[in-house]
Design an enzyme around this catalytic site. Structure first.
Site, PDB file in Angstrom:
ATOM      1  CB  CYS A  74      -0.994  -0.024   1.165  1.00  0.00           C
ATOM      2  SG  CYS A  74      -0.261   0.198   2.793  1.00  0.00           S
ATOM      3  CG  HIS A  75       0.968   6.096   0.576  1.00  0.00           C
ATOM      4  ND1 HIS A  75       0.461   7.255   1.093  1.00  0.00           N
ATOM      5  CD2 HIS A  75       2.090   6.450  -0.086  1.00  0.00           C
ATOM      6  CE1 HIS A  75       1.254   8.264   0.763  1.00  0.00           C
ATOM      7  NE2 HIS A  75       2.248   7.791   0.035  1.00  0.00           N
TER       8      HIS A  75
END
Length: 116
Positions: A74-75
């Protein structure tokens, strides 16, 4: 929960290949939102890349093979950690979190990947 950094991904991929030489390519599961993918994405190298936003994972679970090694991205690593926990609870055998996410990926593996 097992975590690896982006810099450790190649080592994890090699370990998977040694353990499952006849198996499919490991999967990097990108759980970010579509707009994030448009902002920054990774290029598959030694793995298959699949994008399923975190909120849709339960509904799309049948698209994933519980026997296949999966690294979640993810981020920054928080959403992917939640997905790892969910997949482990669903019986997935080999799932790791890419700690630091695509942000750290930009720093450790590919500076061409934009930071956002």
């Amino acid at each position: 929960m097992q975590s690896i950094t982006p810099a450790q991904l190649s080592q994890w991929l090699e370990q998977v290949r040694q353990e499952r030489p006849d198996g499919p390519l490991p999967l990097v599961l990108d759980v970010r939102e579509p707009w994030e993918l448009q902002t920054a994405s990774v290029r598959p190298d030694g793995f298959e890349l699949l994008h399923i936003p975190m909120r849709t994972i339960p509904a799309r679970l049948a698209e994933l093979d519980p026997q296949r090694p999966v690294a979640c991205l993810c981020h920054h690593g928080m959403r992917s950690a939640q997905v790892v926990h969910f997949l482990n609870n669903q019986g997935f055998e080999s799932v790791v979190n890419i700690h630091g996410g695509i942000d750290r990926w930009s720093q450790e593996l590919d500076p061409a990947v934009p930071v956002y």
